[in-house]
Design a protein around this motif. Structure first.
Motif, PDB file in Angstrom:
ATOM      1  N   MET A   9      41.474  36.584  40.188  1.00  0.00           N
ATOM      2  CA  MET A   9      40.967  37.907  39.825  1.00  0.00           C
ATOM      3  C   MET A   9      41.858  38.952  40.470  1.00  0.00           C
ATOM      4  O   MET A   9      42.206  38.841  41.644  1.00  0.00           O
ATOM      5  CB  MET A   9      39.537  38.118  40.340  1.00  0.00           C
ATOM      6  N   THR A  10      42.201  39.966  39.677  1.00  0.00           N
ATOM      7  CA  THR A  10      43.006  41.065  40.176  1.00  0.00           C
ATOM      8  C   THR A  10      42.331  42.359  39.768  1.00  0.00           C
ATOM      9  O   THR A  10      41.998  42.543  38.592  1.00  0.00           O
ATOM     10  CB  THR A  10      44.434  41.017  39.592  1.00  0.00           C
ATOM     11  N   LEU A  11      42.119  43.256  40.722  1.00  0.00           N
ATOM     12  CA  LEU A  11      41.522  44.553  40.443  1.00  0.00           C
ATOM     13  C   LEU A  11      42.573  45.625  40.666  1.00  0.00           C
ATOM     14  O   LEU A  11      43.138  45.729  41.755  1.00  0.00           O
ATOM     15  CB  LEU A  11      40.316  44.802  41.353  1.00  0.00           C
ATOM     16  N   THR A  12      42.862  46.385  39.620  1.00  0.00           N
ATOM     17  CA  THR A  12      43.791  47.506  39.723  1.00  0.00           C
ATOM     18  C   THR A  12      42.989  48.786  39.550  1.00  0.00           C
ATOM     19  O   THR A  12      41.767  48.748  39.409  1.00  0.00           O
ATOM     20  CB  THR A  12      44.890  47.426  38.639  1.00  0.00           C
ATOM     21  N   ASP A  13      43.672  49.905  39.511  1.00  0.00           N
ATOM     22  CA  ASP A  13      42.976  51.174  39.315  1.00  0.00           C
ATOM     23  C   ASP A  13      42.313  51.269  37.948  1.00  0.00           C
ATOM     24  O   ASP A  13      41.393  52.043  37.763  1.00  0.00           O
ATOM     25  CB  ASP A  13      43.948  52.345  39.477  1.00  0.00           C
ATOM     26  N   HIS A  14      42.804  50.496  36.985  1.00  0.00           N
ATOM     27  CA  HIS A  14      42.326  50.660  35.620  1.00  0.00           C
ATOM     28  C   HIS A  14      41.732  49.420  34.988  1.00  0.00           C
ATOM     29  O   HIS A  14      41.183  49.508  33.887  1.00  0.00           O
ATOM     30  CB  HIS A  14      43.470  51.165  34.734  1.00  0.00           C
ATOM     31  N   ALA A  15      41.835  48.267  35.628  1.00  0.00           N
ATOM     32  CA  ALA A  15      41.361  47.044  34.972  1.00  0.00           C
ATOM     33  C   ALA A  15      41.012  45.952  35.969  1.00  0.00           C
ATOM     34  O   ALA A  15      41.564  45.880  37.063  1.00  0.00           O
ATOM     35  CB  ALA A  15      42.425  46.518  34.013  1.00  0.00           C
ATOM     36  N   LEU A  16      40.083  45.115  35.546  1.00  0.00           N
ATOM     37  CA  LEU A  16      39.788  43.864  36.230  1.00  0.00           C
ATOM     38  C   LEU A  16      40.389  42.778  35.358  1.00  0.00           C
ATOM     39  O   LEU A  16      40.061  42.673  34.169  1.00  0.00           O
ATOM     40  CB  LEU A  16      38.279  43.649  36.370  1.00  0.00           C
ATOM     41  N   GLU A  17      41.297  42.010  35.910  1.00  0.00           N
ATOM     42  CA  GLU A  17      41.944  40.943  35.172  1.00  0.00           C
ATOM     43  C   GLU A  17      41.528  39.610  35.762  1.00  0.00           C
ATOM     44  O   GLU A  17      41.597  39.404  36.971  1.00  0.00           O
ATOM     45  CB  GLU A  17      43.458  41.103  35.198  1.00  0.00           C
ATOM     46  N   ILE A  18      41.078  38.715  34.909  1.00  0.00           N
ATOM     47  CA  ILE A  18      40.616  37.394  35.317  1.00  0.00           C
ATOM     48  C   ILE A  18      41.429  36.357  34.554  1.00  0.00           C
ATOM     49  O   ILE A  18      41.568  36.453  33.337  1.00  0.00           O
ATOM     50  CB  ILE A  18      39.117  37.211  35.018  1.00  0.00           C
ATOM     51  N   ILE A  66      41.281  37.325  30.724  1.00  0.00           N
ATOM     52  CA  ILE A  66      40.278  38.331  30.384  1.00  0.00           C
ATOM     53  C   ILE A  66      40.666  39.622  31.086  1.00  0.00           C
ATOM     54  O   ILE A  66      41.022  39.621  32.265  1.00  0.00           O
ATOM     55  CB  ILE A  66      38.873  37.891  30.835  1.00  0.00           C
ATOM     56  N   ARG A  67      40.623  40.702  30.342  1.00  0.00           N
ATOM     57  CA  ARG A  67      40.944  42.021  30.903  1.00  0.00           C
ATOM     58  C   ARG A  67      39.808  42.981  30.564  1.00  0.00           C
ATOM     59  O   ARG A  67      39.446  43.138  29.406  1.00  0.00           O
ATOM     60  CB  ARG A  67      42.258  42.543  30.341  1.00  0.00           C
ATOM     61  N   LEU A  68      39.249  43.613  31.603  1.00  0.00           N
ATOM     62  CA  LEU A  68      38.152  44.563  31.444  1.00  0.00           C
ATOM     63  C   LEU A  68      38.568  45.909  32.015  1.00  0.00           C
ATOM     64  O   LEU A  68      39.052  45.971  33.151  1.00  0.00           O
ATOM     65  CB  LEU A  68      36.910  44.089  32.193  1.00  0.00           C
ATOM     66  N   PRO A  69      38.383  46.983  31.273  1.00  0.00           N
ATOM     67  CA  PRO A  69      38.725  48.294  31.826  1.00  0.00           C
ATOM     68  C   PRO A  69      37.712  48.702  32.893  1.00  0.00           C
ATOM     69  O   PRO A  69      36.526  48.398  32.775  1.00  0.00           O
ATOM     70  CB  PRO A  69      38.640  49.217  30.604  1.00  0.00           C
ATOM     71  N   VAL A  70      38.193  49.346  33.927  1.00  0.00           N
ATOM     72  CA  VAL A  70      37.322  49.877  34.975  1.00  0.00           C
ATOM     73  C   VAL A  70      37.828  51.257  35.363  1.00  0.00           C
ATOM     74  O   VAL A  70      39.017  51.553  35.249  1.00  0.00           O
ATOM     75  CB  VAL A  70      37.265  48.969  36.235  1.00  0.00           C
ATOM     76  N   ALA A  71      36.923  52.087  35.826  1.00  0.00           N
ATOM     77  CA  ALA A  71      37.325  53.393  36.340  1.00  0.00           C
ATOM     78  C   ALA A  71      38.005  53.193  37.691  1.00  0.00           C
ATOM     79  O   ALA A  71      37.694  52.253  38.427  1.00  0.00           O
ATOM     80  CB  ALA A  71      36.110  54.291  36.488  1.00  0.00           C
ATOM     81  N   SER A  72      38.907  54.061  38.024  1.00  0.00           N
ATOM     82  CA  SER A  72      39.574  53.946  39.320  1.00  0.00           C
ATOM     83  C   SER A  72      38.551  54.134  40.434  1.00  0.00           C
ATOM     84  O   SER A  72      37.542  54.811  40.250  1.00  0.00           O
ATOM     85  CB  SER A  72      40.686  54.991  39.442  1.00  0.00           C
TER      86      SER A  72
END
Length: 86
Positions: A9-18, A66-72
């Motif tokens: 799992m990687t969390l960036t400013d704009h997405a959660l990538e699994i 899997i890529r999910l958008p997230v707010a920063s």
């Protein structure tokens, strides 16, 4: 049939990538299966701006991205902190 599974799992400013990968027998993604699992997952993720990609080949294991958008974090009101546990 897989003997190993890797989960990342990687969390960036704009997405959660699994990413989930295994070394199992894999399957041909072009063949129609009897169920709706892959189609439903892709449709549900698309509704929230996400995506799901499956890479698999018979005899070569399977990788699901899997890529999910997230707010920063700043947009959600969080302030970055560094914590060390001893």
């Amino acid at each position: 049939d897989a003997s190993e599974v890797e989960f990342q799992m990687t969390l960036t400013d704009h997405a959660l990538e699994i990413t989930i990968a295994d070394n199992g027998k894999g399957f041909d993604t072009a063949m129609e299966a009897g169920g709706h699992g892959l189609k439903n997952r892709a449709a549900r993720l698309a509704k929230i701006g996400g995506r799901c990609d499956v890479d698999s080949h018979a005899g070569a294991g399977t990788t699901v991205h899997i890529r999910l958008p997230v707010a920063s974090p700043a947009a959600r009101g969080y302030q970055e902190t560094n914590t060390t546990f001893d």
